[in-house]
Design a protein around this motif. Structure first.
Motif, PDB file in Angstrom:
ATOM      1  N   ALA A  35       1.441  -0.939   0.199  1.00  0.00           N
ATOM      2  CA  ALA A  35       0.089  -0.142   0.004  1.00  0.00           C
ATOM      3  C   ALA A  35       0.483   0.998  -0.101  1.00  0.00           C
ATOM      4  CB  ALA A  35      -0.784  -0.332   1.284  1.00  0.00           C
ATOM      5  N   ASP A  36       0.334   2.795  -0.240  1.00  0.00           N
ATOM      6  CA  ASP A  36       1.151   3.822   0.021  1.00  0.00           C
ATOM      7  C   ASP A  36       1.142   4.028   1.405  1.00  0.00           C
ATOM      8  OD1 ASP A  36      -0.236   6.791   0.812  1.00  0.00           O
ATOM      9  OD2 ASP A  36       1.024   6.568  -1.483  1.00  0.00           O
ATOM     10  N   PRO A  37       2.971   3.909   1.211  1.00  0.00           N
ATOM     11  CA  PRO A  37       3.332   4.120   2.443  1.00  0.00           C
ATOM     12  C   PRO A  37       2.460   5.407   3.615  1.00  0.00           C
ATOM     13  CG  PRO A  37       5.019   4.877   1.092  1.00  0.00           C
ATOM     14  CD  PRO A  37       3.569   4.852   0.556  1.00  0.00           C
ATOM     15  N   ALA A  38       1.446   5.908   3.179  1.00  0.00           N
ATOM     16  CA  ALA A  38       0.853   7.521   3.849  1.00  0.00           C
ATOM     17  C   ALA A  38      -0.510   6.195   4.371  1.00  0.00           C
ATOM     18  CB  ALA A  38       0.424   8.412   3.529  1.00  0.00           C
ATOM     19  N   LEU A  39      -0.965   5.927   3.541  1.00  0.00           N
ATOM     20  CA  LEU A  39      -2.188   4.859   3.524  1.00  0.00           C
ATOM     21  C   LEU A  39      -2.186   3.331   4.910  1.00  0.00           C
ATOM     22  CD1 LEU A  39      -5.589   3.973   3.256  1.00  0.00           C
ATOM     23  CD2 LEU A  39      -4.100   2.473   1.562  1.00  0.00           C
ATOM     24  N   ARG A  40      -0.704   3.727   4.671  1.00  0.00           N
ATOM     25  CA  ARG A  40      -0.374   2.539   5.039  1.00  0.00           C
ATOM     26  C   ARG A  40      -0.003   3.151   7.369  1.00  0.00           C
ATOM     27  NH1 ARG A  40       1.080  -2.953   6.266  1.00  0.00           N
ATOM     28  NH2 ARG A  40       2.936  -2.998   7.770  1.00  0.00           N
ATOM     29  N   ILE A  41       0.268   4.011   7.213  1.00  0.00           N
ATOM     30  CA  ILE A  41       0.502   4.510   8.708  1.00  0.00           C
ATOM     31  C   ILE A  41      -0.928   4.754   8.854  1.00  0.00           C
ATOM     32  CG2 ILE A  41       1.273   6.324   9.749  1.00  0.00           C
ATOM     33  CD1 ILE A  41       3.543   4.026   8.865  1.00  0.00           C
ATOM     34  N   ALA A  42      -1.751   5.785   7.721  1.00  0.00           N
ATOM     35  CA  ALA A  42      -3.275   5.844   8.430  1.00  0.00           C
ATOM     36  C   ALA A  42      -4.016   5.231   9.043  1.00  0.00           C
ATOM     37  CB  ALA A  42      -3.976   7.022   7.176  1.00  0.00           C
ATOM     38  N   CYS A  43      -3.530   4.340   8.193  1.00  0.00           N
ATOM     39  CA  CYS A  43      -4.447   2.367   9.072  1.00  0.00           C
ATOM     40  C   CYS A  43      -3.923   2.263  10.500  1.00  0.00           C
ATOM     41  CB  CYS A  43      -4.234   1.873   7.650  1.00  0.00           C
ATOM     42  SG  CYS A  43      -5.528   2.201   6.130  1.00  0.00           S
ATOM     43  N   ILE A  44      -2.835   1.839   9.830  1.00  0.00           N
ATOM     44  CA  ILE A  44      -1.872   1.410  11.313  1.00  0.00           C
ATOM     45  C   ILE A  44      -2.674   2.397  12.329  1.00  0.00           C
ATOM     46  CG2 ILE A  44       0.225   1.227  12.619  1.00  0.00           C
ATOM     47  CD1 ILE A  44       1.718   0.330   9.517  1.00  0.00           C
ATOM     48  N   LEU A  45      -2.240   3.434  12.564  1.00  0.00           N
ATOM     49  CA  LEU A  45      -2.814   4.799  13.564  1.00  0.00           C
ATOM     50  C   LEU A  45      -3.966   3.986  13.732  1.00  0.00           C
ATOM     51  CD1 LEU A  45      -0.655   7.811  12.931  1.00  0.00           C
ATOM     52  CD2 LEU A  45      -0.024   5.736  14.353  1.00  0.00           C
ATOM     53  N   GLY A  46      -5.110   4.529  12.685  1.00  0.00           N
ATOM     54  CA  GLY A  46      -6.566   4.125  13.052  1.00  0.00           C
ATOM     55  C   GLY A  46      -6.626   2.924  13.575  1.00  0.00           C
ATOM     56  N   SER A  47      -6.387   2.162  13.315  1.00  0.00           N
ATOM     57  CA  SER A  47      -6.609   0.969  13.939  1.00  0.00           C
ATOM     58  C   SER A  47      -6.009   0.393  15.269  1.00  0.00           C
ATOM     59  CB  SER A  47      -6.222  -0.213  12.940  1.00  0.00           C
ATOM     60  OG  SER A  47      -5.969  -1.748  13.673  1.00  0.00           O
ATOM     61  N   GLY A  48      -4.492   0.658  16.006  1.00  0.00           N
ATOM     62  CA  GLY A  48      -4.406   0.397  16.854  1.00  0.00           C
ATOM     63  C   GLY A  48      -4.918   1.766  17.338  1.00  0.00           C
ATOM     64  N   TYR A  49      -5.536   3.199  17.358  1.00  0.00           N
ATOM     65  CA  TYR A  49      -5.920   3.488  18.162  1.00  0.00           C
ATOM     66  C   TYR A  49      -7.125   3.422  18.829  1.00  0.00           C
ATOM     67  CZ  TYR A  49      -3.070   7.695  17.419  1.00  0.00           C
ATOM     68  OH  TYR A  49      -1.650   8.301  17.265  1.00  0.00           O
ATOM     69  N   ALA A  50      -8.103   2.776  17.376  1.00  0.00           N
ATOM     70  CA  ALA A  50      -9.396   2.610  17.780  1.00  0.00           C
ATOM     71  C   ALA A  50      -9.696   1.300  18.688  1.00  0.00           C
ATOM     72  CB  ALA A  50     -10.139   1.904  16.678  1.00  0.00           C
TER      73      ALA A  50
END
Length: 99
Positions: A35-50
């Motif tokens: 995945a695009d690195p920015a999308l990957r970071i956003a998904c990791i952060l969002g998933s972790g925060y939830a």
């Protein structure tokens, strides 16, 4: 457990957060390898925060008290829908209306 503004109770909110951490962030784990690195970071952060918000509610229930966990969950239930109406992060990052 008390009824929350937008959820049946704190466990309903926690389940929604866990579902979101799994279902709404597609670029995590092996699926995010290309995945695009920015999308990957956003998904990791969002998933972790939830995931961690769900765990924090249970931590408060176990270590502070059920009533306080319900109060936290009620605030989160409202905030996730309506935003931070209380301006709880304005001490760190002022909003436009505060400037």
């Amino acid at each position: 457990m008390q009824r929350l503004p937008y959820h049946d109770d704190r466990n309903h909110l926690r389940q929604g957060l866990l579902d979101a951490s799994r279902d709404f962030f597609p670029a995590t784990g092996a699926a995010g390898a290309n995945a695009d690195p920015a999308l990957r970071i956003a998904c990791i952060l969002g998933s972790g925060y939830a995931y961690n918000l769900a765990a924090a509610i249970e931590w408060v229930a176990r270590n502070v008290g059920s009533e306080q966990a319900d109060e936290l969950a009620a605030w989160l239930s409202n905030s996730l829908t309506n935003g931070d109406e209380d301006g709880l992060n304005e001490d760190i990052e002022p909003t436009e209306h505060q400037s």
